[in-house]
Design an enzyme around this catalytic site. Structure first.
Site, PDB file in Angstrom:
ATOM      1  N   HIS A  90       2.110   2.082  -3.118  1.00 22.57           N
ATOM      2  CA  HIS A  90       1.176   3.042  -3.709  1.00 22.57           C
ATOM      3  C   HIS A  90       1.679   4.473  -3.621  1.00 22.57           C
ATOM      4  CE1 HIS A  90      -2.432   0.047  -3.405  1.00 22.57           C
ATOM      5  NE2 HIS A  90      -1.378  -0.456  -3.993  1.00 22.57           N
ATOM      6  N   ASP A 126       0.858  -1.190   0.000  1.00 20.50           N
ATOM      7  CA  ASP A 126       0.000   0.000   0.000  1.00 20.50           C
ATOM      8  C   ASP A 126       0.896   1.242   0.000  1.00 20.50           C
ATOM      9  OD1 ASP A 126      -2.171   1.839   0.446  1.00 20.50           O
ATOM     10  OD2 ASP A 126      -3.335   0.209   1.288  1.00 20.50           O
TER      11      ASP A 126
END
Ligand SMILES: *[C@@H]1O[C@H](CO)[C@@H](O)[C@H](O)[C@H]1NC(C)=O
Ligand SMILES: *[C@@H]1O[C@H](CO)[C@@H](O)[C@H](O)[C@H]1NC(C)=O
Length: 428
Positions: free
Chosen positions: A249, A226
């Site tokens: 991310h 993430d």
């Protein structure tokens, strides 16, 4: 201390010298503060025995006395635990040489938010080169599903209410949820951090920062499933430099304004970052209906290698909502003074630059793009910039070229605003 002697009175001086010599000789054993080794408190470090209570006992002694705590070579299995202050010593040093491994999920009480938390400790120094393995791979991620359970997986290392924290050369592996959370901290240095979890691991943010002021994060590698770093509400004066991120991310400010919240972030400088194979690069995300602000944020000297969405500023971040239902509703978190400077490299999708502002008056101002060159990772892709409701100042060559339109005249690539749910689905 040992050689500062008053020579004015010979007799006293001789006695004094003798006392000092004796003190100096004895010092290593009796006077110098000693390090509390968890093994001296019964920790085994075989990776099988539960060492939680030994670590807790050792901590209580260290915190109440020398402030020096050591986890030596070995593999120390521990369940959820809290290292709490305030401690007696002015500086508390935790030397992590070996590995600390999380107990299975079944040993965690329901809704445990953090595996190991450090709280209310001033001037805490945590030194590597040891590591913390949250065992997310075997114990937590397989249990994630599309419901919200997944988001509630514990953070591996939590730092709460700290002042002058230093985290140096520490490694975090396979956290159940986020790797590190920094909350309510004032002045922190995180140097040469090493974070590692697979690309597909759900909600394994690298470093989550909230309600904290004066952070300096530099050097290290973050590879996770993430956000590499997420800067949330209540943060200001945050510097992030010389790091590599990917997979992951990206580095993001926000999301701000979830569930109508008022949140602010200001004075963030992100510089000298390599994004390699990350899903996003640099990103600011706000949720419609929230308030507060994101101000004075600079991303500079950034290199991108095969990044899906290198530059994103979105005021349409609606987690758990279908992108087409993400509406421009008032109020909006005010975004201003945002600079993207010297950002170069390759994009693996066509959406190299995405500036997606709210049409609400004054909610998006002072956006600068300077010296940008984002090329497609392969020739079959044509990179574009999309921009709505923003007045962007373009300085120097910027590629792909940015042309901003008014609301809704173009279709925004909103699917990246959807990543939490997509991730949960991917994990099933
Ligand atoms: C961040 O960098 C700026 C500019 O170099 C500096 O003024 C500021 O003190 C730094 N903040 C921290 C927390 O190191
Ligand atoms: C940048 O970080 C790396 C570790 O990731 C370190 O080896 C290097 O010395 C750092 N460079 C600077 C200029 O601080």
């Amino acid at each position: 201390m040992c050689n500062r002697v008053d020579h004015s009175k010979a007799a006293y001086a001789t006695v004094a010298i003798l006392i000092i010599i004796v003190a100096c000789v004895l010092q290593p054993q009796y006077l110098i503060t000693s390090e509390i080794d968890v093994k001296a408190f019964g920790a085994i470090g075989d990776g099988i025995t539960d060492d939680s209570s030994a670590l807790k006992k050792a901590w209580d002694v260290a915190c109440g006395s020398t402030g020096q705590f050591k986890i030596p070579t070995g593999s120390f299995l521990v369940g959820p635990m809290k290292f709490s202050g305030p401690c007696k010593a002015k500086t508390v040093v935790v030397n992590v040489v070996g590995n600390v491994k999380a107990q299975p999920r079944t040993a965690f009480p329901k809704n445990t938010d953090t595996w190991i938390s450090f709280e209310y400790i001033e001037n805490l120094v945590v030194n590597g080169p040891g590591s913390f393995n949250g065992q997310g791979d075997t114990n937590w991620w397989p249990f994630c599903d599309r419901t919200k359970n997944c988001e509630a997986n514990p953070t591996s290392l939590g730092f709460h209410s700290c002042k002058g924290l230093k985290l140096i050369g520490v490694t975090s592996i396979n956290s159940p949820g986020s790797h590190l959370a920094i909350n309510a901290c004032n002045g922190a240095t995180i140097k040469n951090i090493n974070i590692n979890a697979p690309k597909k691991s759900p909600n394994t943010d690298g470093i989550d920062i909230s309600s904290s002021v004066g952070l300096n994060i530099y050097g290290g590698n973050i590879a996770t499933g993430d956000d590499c770093i997420a800067i949330n509400g209540g943060c200001s004066n945050i510097n992030i430099t010389n790091l590599s991120c990917g997979p992951g991310h990206g580095i993001s400010v926000g999301s701000l304004g979830r569930n109508g919240a008022k949140e602010a972030v200001s004075n963030v400088r992100v510089a000298g970052i390599n994004f390699i194979g990350a899903k996003n690069g640099v990103r600011i995300k706000t949720v419609p209906g929230g308030s507060g602000s994101a101000r004075q944020i600079t991303f500079s000297n950034i290199r991108m290698k095969g990044v899906t969405n290198p530059i994103i500023l979105s005021q349409f971040y609606c987690p758990h909502v279908d992108p087409k239902d993400c509406k421009d509703i008032a109020p909006a978190v005010q975004v201003s003074g945002i600079s993207f400077i010297d950002i170069k490299g390759t994009s693996s999708s066509s959406d190299a630059i995405n500036i997606d502002c709210s049409a609400i008056r004054g909610s998006c101002a002072g956006i600068t793009l300077e010296q940008i060159n984002l090329q497609p990772v392969k020739s079959s892709i044509k990179v574009v910039a999309t921009c709505q409701n923003a007045k962007v100042q373009v300085i120097g060559p910027v590629f792909p070229p940015v042309v901003c339109t008014t609301a809704s005249s173009i279709m925004m690539p909103l699917d990246h605003d959807y990543d939490e749910r997509k991730q949960a689905i991917a994990a099933t």
